[in-house]
Design a protein around this motif. Sequence first.
Motif, PDB file in Angstrom:
ATOM      1  N   SER A  31     -28.946-102.999  89.405  1.00  0.00           N
ATOM      2  CA  SER A  31     -27.975-102.723  88.349  1.00  0.00           C
ATOM      3  C   SER A  31     -28.581-101.762  87.328  1.00  0.00           C
ATOM      4  CB  SER A  31     -27.554-104.031  87.673  1.00  0.00           C
ATOM      5  OG  SER A  31     -27.002-104.925  88.623  1.00  0.00           O
ATOM      6  N   ARG A  32     -28.024-100.567  87.264  1.00  0.00           N
ATOM      7  CA  ARG A  32     -28.553 -99.533  86.366  1.00  0.00           C
ATOM      8  C   ARG A  32     -27.667 -99.417  85.139  1.00  0.00           C
ATOM      9  NH1 ARG A  32     -30.241 -95.190  91.140  1.00  0.00           N
ATOM     10  NH2 ARG A  32     -32.118 -96.350  91.807  1.00  0.00           N
ATOM     11  N   LEU A  33     -28.211 -99.852  84.025  1.00  0.00           N
ATOM     12  CA  LEU A  33     -27.477 -99.922  82.772  1.00  0.00           C
ATOM     13  C   LEU A  33     -27.238 -98.526  82.204  1.00  0.00           C
ATOM     14  CD1 LEU A  33     -26.439-102.219  80.872  1.00  0.00           C
ATOM     15  CD2 LEU A  33     -28.599-101.969  79.625  1.00  0.00           C
ATOM     16  N   GLN A  34     -26.007 -98.273  81.771  1.00  0.00           N
ATOM     17  CA  GLN A  34     -25.645 -96.967  81.226  1.00  0.00           C
ATOM     18  C   GLN A  34     -25.467 -96.968  79.709  1.00  0.00           C
ATOM     19  OE1 GLN A  34     -25.332 -94.178  83.523  1.00  0.00           O
ATOM     20  NE2 GLN A  34     -26.424 -95.806  84.618  1.00  0.00           N
ATOM     21  N   ARG A  35     -25.465 -98.157  79.105  1.00  0.00           N
ATOM     22  CA  ARG A  35     -25.221 -98.248  77.661  1.00  0.00           C
ATOM     23  C   ARG A  35     -26.030 -99.410  77.101  1.00  0.00           C
ATOM     24  NH1 ARG A  35     -19.410 -99.918  74.876  1.00  0.00           N
ATOM     25  NH2 ARG A  35     -20.062 -99.683  72.685  1.00  0.00           N
ATOM     26  N   PRO A  36     -26.670 -99.257  75.944  1.00  0.00           N
ATOM     27  CA  PRO A  36     -27.429-100.374  75.368  1.00  0.00           C
ATOM     28  C   PRO A  36     -26.522-101.556  75.058  1.00  0.00           C
ATOM     29  CG  PRO A  36     -27.204 -98.590  73.777  1.00  0.00           C
ATOM     30  CD  PRO A  36     -26.713 -98.055  75.073  1.00  0.00           C
ATOM     31  N   ALA A  37     -27.085-102.756  75.158  1.00  0.00           N
ATOM     32  CA  ALA A  37     -26.243-103.945  75.028  1.00  0.00           C
ATOM     33  C   ALA A  37     -26.967-105.081  74.332  1.00  0.00           C
ATOM     34  CB  ALA A  37     -25.778-104.403  76.407  1.00  0.00           C
ATOM     35  N   ILE A  38     -26.178-105.857  73.596  1.00  0.00           N
ATOM     36  CA  ILE A  38     -26.578-107.172  73.099  1.00  0.00           C
ATOM     37  C   ILE A  38     -25.855-108.171  73.983  1.00  0.00           C
ATOM     38  CG2 ILE A  38     -26.583-108.766  71.157  1.00  0.00           C
ATOM     39  CD1 ILE A  38     -26.224-106.309  69.312  1.00  0.00           C
ATOM     40  N   PRO A  75     -30.870 -98.899  78.455  1.00  0.00           N
ATOM     41  CA  PRO A  75     -30.977 -98.072  79.667  1.00  0.00           C
ATOM     42  C   PRO A  75     -32.389 -97.530  79.848  1.00  0.00           C
ATOM     43  CG  PRO A  75     -29.012 -97.496  78.414  1.00  0.00           C
ATOM     44  CD  PRO A  75     -29.815 -98.422  77.547  1.00  0.00           C
ATOM     45  N   HIS A  76     -32.849 -97.531  81.098  1.00  0.00           N
ATOM     46  CA  HIS A  76     -34.146 -96.970  81.495  1.00  0.00           C
ATOM     47  C   HIS A  76     -35.343 -97.786  81.010  1.00  0.00           C
ATOM     48  CE1 HIS A  76     -31.602 -93.643  82.532  1.00  0.00           C
ATOM     49  NE2 HIS A  76     -31.338 -93.380  81.269  1.00  0.00           N
ATOM     50  N   GLU A  77     -35.111 -98.893  80.320  1.00  0.00           N
ATOM     51  CA  GLU A  77     -36.230 -99.676  79.800  1.00  0.00           C
ATOM     52  C   GLU A  77     -36.284-101.085  80.378  1.00  0.00           C
ATOM     53  OE1 GLU A  77     -36.752 -99.416  75.587  1.00  0.00           O
ATOM     54  OE2 GLU A  77     -36.755 -97.231  75.590  1.00  0.00           O
ATOM     55  N   CYS A  78     -35.479-101.331  81.421  1.00  0.00           N
ATOM     56  CA  CYS A  78     -35.539-102.616  82.108  1.00  0.00           C
ATOM     57  C   CYS A  78     -35.167-102.423  83.573  1.00  0.00           C
ATOM     58  CB  CYS A  78     -34.628-103.652  81.452  1.00  0.00           C
ATOM     59  SG  CYS A  78     -32.866-103.215  81.456  1.00  0.00           S
ATOM     60  N   VAL A  79     -35.654-103.307  84.404  1.00  0.00           N
ATOM     61  CA  VAL A  79     -35.261-103.358  85.806  1.00  0.00           C
ATOM     62  C   VAL A  79     -34.382-104.591  85.953  1.00  0.00           C
ATOM     63  CG1 VAL A  79     -36.026-103.599  88.201  1.00  0.00           C
ATOM     64  CG2 VAL A  79     -37.359-102.205  86.590  1.00  0.00           C
ATOM     65  N   TRP A  80     -33.110-104.360  86.275  1.00  0.00           N
ATOM     66  CA  TRP A  80     -32.106-105.425  86.332  1.00  0.00           C
ATOM     67  C   TRP A  80     -31.700-105.577  87.794  1.00  0.00           C
ATOM     68  CZ3 TRP A  80     -27.839-105.839  82.084  1.00  0.00           C
ATOM     69  CH2 TRP A  80     -26.993-106.933  82.347  1.00  0.00           C
ATOM     70  N   ILE A  81     -32.042-106.722  88.365  1.00  0.00           N
ATOM     71  CA  ILE A  81     -31.751-106.993  89.767  1.00  0.00           C
ATOM     72  C   ILE A  81     -30.924-108.276  89.857  1.00  0.00           C
ATOM     73  CG2 ILE A  81     -32.676-107.401  92.084  1.00  0.00           C
ATOM     74  CD1 ILE A  81     -33.552-104.715  91.090  1.00  0.00           C
ATOM     75  N   ASP A  82     -29.769-108.209  90.521  1.00  0.00           N
ATOM     76  CA  ASP A  82     -28.944-109.387  90.758  1.00  0.00           C
ATOM     77  C   ASP A  82     -28.957-109.721  92.240  1.00  0.00           C
ATOM     78  OD1 ASP A  82     -28.280-109.434  88.089  1.00  0.00           O
ATOM     79  OD2 ASP A  82     -26.388-108.379  88.351  1.00  0.00           O
ATOM     80  N   ILE A  83     -29.019-110.997  92.543  1.00  0.00           N
ATOM     81  CA  ILE A  83     -29.026-111.458  93.928  1.00  0.00           C
ATOM     82  C   ILE A  83     -27.860-112.411  94.114  1.00  0.00           C
ATOM     83  CG2 ILE A  83     -30.348-112.669  95.717  1.00  0.00           C
ATOM     84  CD1 ILE A  83     -32.219-111.404  92.710  1.00  0.00           C
ATOM     85  N   ILE A 172     -39.360-102.813  81.450  1.00  0.00           N
ATOM     86  CA  ILE A 172     -40.349-101.740  81.436  1.00  0.00           C
ATOM     87  C   ILE A 172     -40.998-101.708  80.055  1.00  0.00           C
ATOM     88  CG2 ILE A 172     -40.735 -99.258  81.661  1.00  0.00           C
ATOM     89  CD1 ILE A 172     -39.929-100.564  84.282  1.00  0.00           C
ATOM     90  N   LYS A 173     -40.158-101.738  79.039  1.00  0.00           N
ATOM     91  CA  LYS A 173     -40.619-101.741  77.648  1.00  0.00           C
ATOM     92  C   LYS A 173     -39.765-102.739  76.874  1.00  0.00           C
ATOM     93  CE  LYS A 173     -41.285 -98.695  73.642  1.00  0.00           C
ATOM     94  NZ  LYS A 173     -41.085 -97.305  73.111  1.00  0.00           N
ATOM     95  N   PHE A 174     -40.359-103.836  76.462  1.00  0.00           N
ATOM     96  CA  PHE A 174     -39.590-104.857  75.753  1.00  0.00           C
ATOM     97  C   PHE A 174     -39.282-104.395  74.323  1.00  0.00           C
ATOM     98  CE2 PHE A 174     -38.750-108.684  73.333  1.00  0.00           C
ATOM     99  CZ  PHE A 174     -37.929-109.396  74.191  1.00  0.00           C
ATOM    100  N   PRO A 175     -38.016-104.529  73.884  1.00  0.00           N
ATOM    101  CA  PRO A 175     -37.627-104.070  72.548  1.00  0.00           C
ATOM    102  C   PRO A 175     -37.928-105.116  71.472  1.00  0.00           C
ATOM    103  CG  PRO A 175     -35.696-104.845  73.727  1.00  0.00           C
ATOM    104  CD  PRO A 175     -36.859-104.983  74.680  1.00  0.00           C
ATOM    105  N   TYR A 176     -39.193-105.245  71.132  1.00  0.00           N
ATOM    106  CA  TYR A 176     -39.597-106.288  70.185  1.00  0.00           C
ATOM    107  C   TYR A 176     -38.890-106.140  68.836  1.00  0.00           C
ATOM    108  CZ  TYR A 176     -43.386-107.202  73.514  1.00  0.00           C
ATOM    109  OH  TYR A 176     -44.105-107.506  74.650  1.00  0.00           O
ATOM    110  N   GLN A 209     -39.034 -97.413  85.876  1.00  0.00           N
ATOM    111  CA  GLN A 209     -37.661 -97.845  86.147  1.00  0.00           C
ATOM    112  C   GLN A 209     -37.160 -97.255  87.449  1.00  0.00           C
ATOM    113  OE1 GLN A 209     -34.413 -96.275  85.965  1.00  0.00           O
ATOM    114  NE2 GLN A 209     -33.297 -98.216  86.089  1.00  0.00           N
ATOM    115  N   SER A 210     -37.676 -96.093  87.825  1.00  0.00           N
ATOM    116  CA  SER A 210     -37.266 -95.445  89.072  1.00  0.00           C
ATOM    117  C   SER A 210     -37.721 -96.222  90.309  1.00  0.00           C
ATOM    118  CB  SER A 210     -37.807 -94.015  89.132  1.00  0.00           C
ATOM    119  OG  SER A 210     -39.219 -93.997  89.010  1.00  0.00           O
ATOM    120  N   ASP A 211     -38.586 -97.223  90.121  1.00  0.00           N
ATOM    121  CA  ASP A 211     -39.011 -98.077  91.226  1.00  0.00           C
ATOM    122  C   ASP A 211     -38.027 -99.212  91.484  1.00  0.00           C
ATOM    123  OD1 ASP A 211     -41.555 -96.860  91.906  1.00  0.00           O
ATOM    124  OD2 ASP A 211     -42.320 -97.632  90.015  1.00  0.00           O
ATOM    125  N   ASP A 212     -36.880 -99.222  90.769  1.00  0.00           N
ATOM    126  CA  ASP A 212     -35.974-100.369  90.879  1.00  0.00           C
ATOM    127  C   ASP A 212     -35.426-100.561  92.290  1.00  0.00           C
ATOM    128  OD1 ASP A 212     -34.281 -98.150  90.844  1.00  0.00           O
ATOM    129  OD2 ASP A 212     -33.004 -98.895  89.224  1.00  0.00           O
TER     130      ASP A 212
END
Length: 224
Positions: A31-38, A75-83, A172-176, A209-212
Motif C-alpha cells: 500500500s503506497r500512501l499518496q497523502r499524509p494522514a492521521i 508518503p515515502h516514509e513508511c512501508v505499509w503492507i496488508d495481508i 522508514i523515518k518515524f515522525p517523532y 521505501q522503494s524496497d516495499d
Amino acid sequence: MGFELHVVEGGAADFHRDHIIPPLTRSVFVSRLQRPAIILGSTQKLSDDMVSKAKEIDFELVRRSSGGTGVIALPHECVWIDISFPVDDPLIEANVSRSFDLVARGWFDALSFLGVSGLEVKGRPIVMDPLASQVCFTSKAPGEILVGGRKLVGMAQRRSRHACFIHTMCYIKFPYDLTSQLLLGEIDSVDHLRQMVTDLIDVAPWVAQSDDLTIGNLIGEAIF
C-alpha cells in the motif's frame, strides 16, 4: 500454496476498506500512501483541535476499524503492507493469534533477508505504555517486531464476513515530532517516543521505501 501480490496507491481511508478482489484469495497488498494522514483507533477520542489541525496542514483524518490507536503516516516514509486471508483459510483457523504469528514470521524473514539484525518477535503478553491510548506504536503486542526493545513493525487485525486482514507498518523515518504534536499535543514527549519506537533509518539505513515490493513478496512467500 501461492498468493497474489498487489500494489495499491491511495489514501489511508482507501487502505482501510476491504481489499476484496473476487474470487477472494490469499493476498499481500503493498500500500503506497499518496497523502499524509492521521489515523485514529475505532474508539479514540477525536477533538475539535485535531480536526482543525488536520485541515490546517492538509492531512487526511481517518478512523480505522482494526485494533490499535493513533498513527501518523507520511508518503515515502513508511512501508505499509496488508495481508489478507479468506475467512475460512485453514492457515488461520479463526484464531487471532495464529494469524499474527504467521505475519510476524513473514516480516522477520523479509527484514532478515535485507540485512536487518537484532530482530525480535514480541511474545505474549501485550505491554502497554502510558501513551498507548493515543499512540499505537508505544504499545508492544504479540507478533510485532522489535529491535533493542523498541517497536519497528506494528500490526493490527480486523475480520469481515469474507476475510481476515492484517494491517502492518514499518517506518522508514518515524515522525517523532508530528506524532507528539498531533496525537499528544505536547512536544516534550519526543524523548519518550524515541525510547519506545525505532525506524529503518536508525537500524538499517540501506533499506528504502522503494524496497516495499521486495518486502511484500518476501512476506507472502514466508506465510503462504
